[in-house]
Each structure stands twice: as structure tokens, then as C-alpha cells.
Design an enzyme around this catalytic site. Sequence first.
Site: not given
Lengths: 154, 574
Positions: B279, B282, B299, B319, B358, B361, B366, B503
Site C-alpha cells: 500500500e 502504491e 482493508c 487502493s 470478513k 469478503e 475476486e 477493528c
Amino acid sequence: MLKEIDIILDEHEGAAREDLIPILQEIQENQGYISENAIVKVGDYLNLPTSKIYGVATFYNQFRFEPKGKHHIQVCRGTACHVLGSSTVLDQLEKHLKTKADQTTRDGMFSIEVVACIGACGLAPVICVDGEFYAKVTSDSIKEIVETYRNKID
Amino acid sequence: MNLNILVNNQPLTAEKGQTILEVLNKNGIKVPTLCHIKDMLPSGACRICLVEQRKTGKLVPSCSQPVEEGMDIITNSPKVNEARKTIIELLLSNHPDDCLYCSRNLNCELQTLSNNYHVRERQVRGVKNNHHLDLSSASIVRDPAKCILCGRCVRVCEETMGISAIDFINRGSNSVVGPAFNKGLNTSSCVNCGQCIVVCPTGALTEKSHIPELLEALNDPKKIVIVQHAPSISVSLAEEFGMETGKDINGIMNAALRKIGFDRVFDTSFSADLTIMEESAELIHRIVNGGVLPMITSCCPGWVKFAEEFYPEFLPHLSTCKSPQQMLGAIIKTHYATTTGINSEDIFSVSIMPCTAKKFEGQRAEMTSKGISNIDAVLTTRELAELIKLYEIDLHNIEPELADSPLGLRSSAGKLFASTGGVMEAAIRTAHYKLTGKELVKFKINEIRGTHGIKEATIKIGDLDLNVAVTSGLQNAKDLLAQVKEGRMDLHFIEIMACPGGCIGGGGQPINSDENALKARMKSIYSIDERESIKVSHKNPEIIDLYNEFLGKPLEEMSHHLLHTTYEERDVLK
């Protein structure tokens, strides 16, 4: 149909969340019911979440979410009608048409709406089909009434 | 202006504008609440908090009644207790009697109230509503039959998260909380954050449990079951076992996971370091080559889905880095499998997350390689506690152990991911080193620490003034993005976490965590950073090895293929 919703919304330029109920009323007046598409469109227009609009709309008895049948039956559940057995009338009607209050038969022929008081207490129990009043109905007479509408040729 | 009031014959002072409840809570006098959420406007819906005004004998809801000079209040008169008991009896009138089989058994506010107010038999028998269990979401299970209509989930979803995926439907005894058209949650704009679960007083909202699949894998001799735990788990698990709030039990947790039968125990903070490598590279790439700025972190799967639904125009700002969970998942099923000679199809990859999103996710299309999911099961902090209890492991009497290596060693920068601002702080540390060749003089960036909803800072990196913003709670993110939309140009990098506090305040964390719990967990994370020696991701020796042996350099072909992803606009009921 959807175009008409756009036209209604365009007439409410600059509308905000307090205009939600009048807009829904106009849509129902025009379309006969509030469709999912209508709610999504209103949500986009007023920048309100669909969950919120659906919440408001379902709170009020006046809004329906299924298209009306070809013949729309209103069953009065006001006090006088209740005393003279309107709950049995509704029950029998639901059984006979195999559908529920606020719903429409699968063939799209009939829809049932429960109304709080139709204002004809002297004639209780009353039902109203397509704007026509039927007084002192019974479990048997409602079946006859319904069948005459079913067989009616436009 | 101070007001003088009497509570249970005891004189107290209050400030004008406070509610009775605020004054009572401040003075340690307990009053039960159900619909109330601290720091939100009162809704006054449940009436369980009512108290008696001695002069008039009237009962008033303490959550919404402002204090007045000379008020004389009784909080536990027979009248008050009787009224509260009646409210509970009415709430129970159409509630299912299946406490023993409910996942919130012994952790249910309705159950506690019912016990505290000595409800011993069903007084009122209400008509049970015929509601269906909503299993449509990948993360959240909705059981409206257990809902007491307090509305906390509705308010959190609207006011904290700015989403309004759910609302009250119908009226009176037909009321139900649900998404638009009373459809499944999967059709709604729900981002799976799970904040509704942590505020739900009953079992009406719970996470979709992955424990059954996990147990099957653990008992399958062919499966190599690998677990990773997120940075925030080690500082929030202790609470579930009656230990001090915020206590770091990383080593004990490693040991417990091995006792349960996990074949390898890895640390997601390791892949948080990996995320930082990618990251920060990037970010530098975007700044140097005139790429899309501000770059926004990716994230948080709650935020990512939120962006896909509500801010598709911002997707190029995200990102392209996968989240630490998915990066480690990808590494485990590729490089780790090859180097250890394990067939990747035999690996069952589990992650312990503070998060219900999550779970979603992990199931994204993907996030697979060659048709195999990189992550097979995601457990929340709560589910891990359930698992530890199932295996009868006594956390008070086991020796701490280290995570497995490689993929288990972390820097304290990776650990910072647990808290809002942590990703930013870790990224700045590495970006500074990469741009200037020197480490920051002071690692700690106070402006972006703490529980504030929106935090900003300017960091000098060589000649560059890097302007960053950090936000948590999606309503705050909305406010910040509105500024960017209106033409605010100065920001280079934004960190967005869906849950308030990041989190450590996630929707998979222990139920009813309060502000103090959040602060204790945050403090614990910061003190880990304080006392440990490897404070930057790029000095994590296992990260250096992984790049040397396998990945090459950040953003290069292998990294790009394994560690980066794409986003797509989502059409949902907004």
C-alpha cells in the site's frame, strides 16, 4: 406506467422528505398501488433510503403494495359492521376468493381491501365493489355478488 | 447552571439540559434501558427506564425527561418495579421460549431483565408473528421472531453507519424490523459490518456461524487446518473469559488454537505488514506518477462494499491492495503450499476476525485462485470464544506460545491495524523510509490516534507535506467524502474503517462492548507498539524473506497477481 411516476415526481420539484406521503398518495392514485419500482424511484428522487420509504408506507393502512384486481372489493370493518358480523363476511370472502385482505387473486380478477368505516353504518354489514355499495350482506349473498362481477362482460 | 434534585431521598446536583438517566448514570444509580444508545438522542420507545416522580406519583421515562430544579425522583418504588415488570411480561408475550437453544443464552438483555424483575411465569400470551429466519446474508442472520423492536439496530445502521439498510416495517403488533420490501438482507445495502449485532439486546441478529464447517475440517484427517488471527483479537478475547478488558493474550491464544487442533497458527498482523509494503508503494507510485488521489485504504470490507454501493465514483481512489486476511489467504494457498509440499486443495484456511463483513469478503469471487477460495471460514471473536469453550480449554492455565514461522512474525506497525488510524500510521512509517531512505524520528503520530470520528494530520516526508485523514464509522466517512466531492484537493491519503474505533470496535467483537472497552483495547495496542523493537513493516524479517524468495518487489508481477484486487459497482436496494 413508470413514466407516469416520473411525471408525478417532476411535478414535485424541490421536494424533500416531508413531501414523501403526498407523493406516495399521488402515485397510488395514479397506479392503483405502490410498486417496488415506485419506491426505488421516490427514494432516488428524495434521496431517502428505500427501507425508510417502505417503512413509512407500510405504517399507513391507505397504501397497498399489490396492483388492484379488475374488481376491487372494500370490506367495512367499522364498529357497526363488526357488531353485525363483518369479520365473518371478510373471512368468508377470503375463503371464497382464496386470497387475503390487501391482496389480489392470482388471476388478477379481485382484490380485497379492509376499510375502517365506510360511513354507511345503517346498512351494516356493508361491502363496496368498484364503488357500488351492498347493504346487509351475508356469507351467502357475498358469494352471489362476487360471482355476478366475475361473469360481468365489459 | 446547576440544578438540585432528590433521587431516592439523596440530594444530587445536575446540569441543565441533562436527562434524568444521564444524571443517574453519572451518580452510579442503575436504571435498566433497552432502546437507549449512549450519546444518541433518546427514542423513548421501550419505557423500561421509567422512574417515579414523588410529588405527582407519575412515571416518566428517564432517558428522555430533562431534569428540572427540585425534582424528587424514586428509581425503585413498588410502582416503578411493577411497571417495568409488566413491560417485560409484554415483551415476552410473543417471544419464543427457546433461551436454552439461543446463541445469546446467558448474554441476553431481555433474559437478564426478566430474571432481575422476577418474571417467573408467562402472564400475557400474545399472538406469535410468523416471521421467517433470514439466512440470505453471507454474514448476518436475522431472526425477527426474537426481535423486541427496541430499534437500536435501525438507529445504528442509520446514524452511525449512514446506511439505513433496515427499518421498521408495518405497524403495531405486526411491526418487524427488516430491509425494504421485507426481503432478504442480501438484496439490501447492508455492508455486513455487524454493528447491529453488537447492539442487539436479544438473539434477533447474530453472525452466520462458520463453526460447523470448521469442526468438520478439524475432524478430517486429510485436511491441514491453518488459522490466522487478526491484530485486534488478542486484545479483545480476554473479556469473553472474565479477564481484564483490553488484556493482550496473544501467546495464550496461539496455544489455545494449537490445543483445539489447528495445524498452523499464523498472525494476520504479519500480512498487515505485507499490506503496508504494497500500500505504501502504491501511495508513492500514485504521488510520483500523478495517479488518482486521495488514495483510500481498502482493508475494511464493510467500507469497500459501502463504496461499491454508494460511491462508485470513488472506486478508482481505493487502493487495489487486498486486505491482510485475503493477502495471507492467497500466500497460504500458493507459496506456502508449494514450499511445504502441501496440496492447496487439502488446506482449510480459517481466519479469526473482529468482523462479520470478513465473512462476506472471504466469499467474494475476486478472492479465489483457480476456483479455490483463499479463505474457507471466518470466525468472529465471539465464535472463537465459543470454540474455546467447546474444547474446554482453560485460558487461565496455559503457557503462552509463539505463532508459527514463517507467516507468523509481525512488526508492531502491523499490530496497529487493530485501531482506527493504525493503517495510516504504519503506512506513513514505511512510506517515509521508502521516500527518504531514513526512518521517521518520531513514529507515534498523535493527531491520528484516539477515538475521534475524523482525524487529520500533515506529515513532512522530505520535501513532501503528506496530508492524511483518518475516519471510522461510515457516517463520518460520508461527511469526509462529501468534502472531497465538493472539491477538497489537499488530501493524499485517507484511511476509512466502517466500525467506530476501527477493528477493535468491530461487529464481531464481544457483545455490548462499551466505550471503556474500546479505549482499553486501543491502549493495549498502543502499548504493544510502545514496548516492541520492530516498529516498521519493512523491517519485519519474514516480510523481507517473502519478497526475496517469492514476491520480488511490491507492485511487481507476482505481488500484483496475488495481493491486489478489483472492485465493481453494486446495484442494491439503497
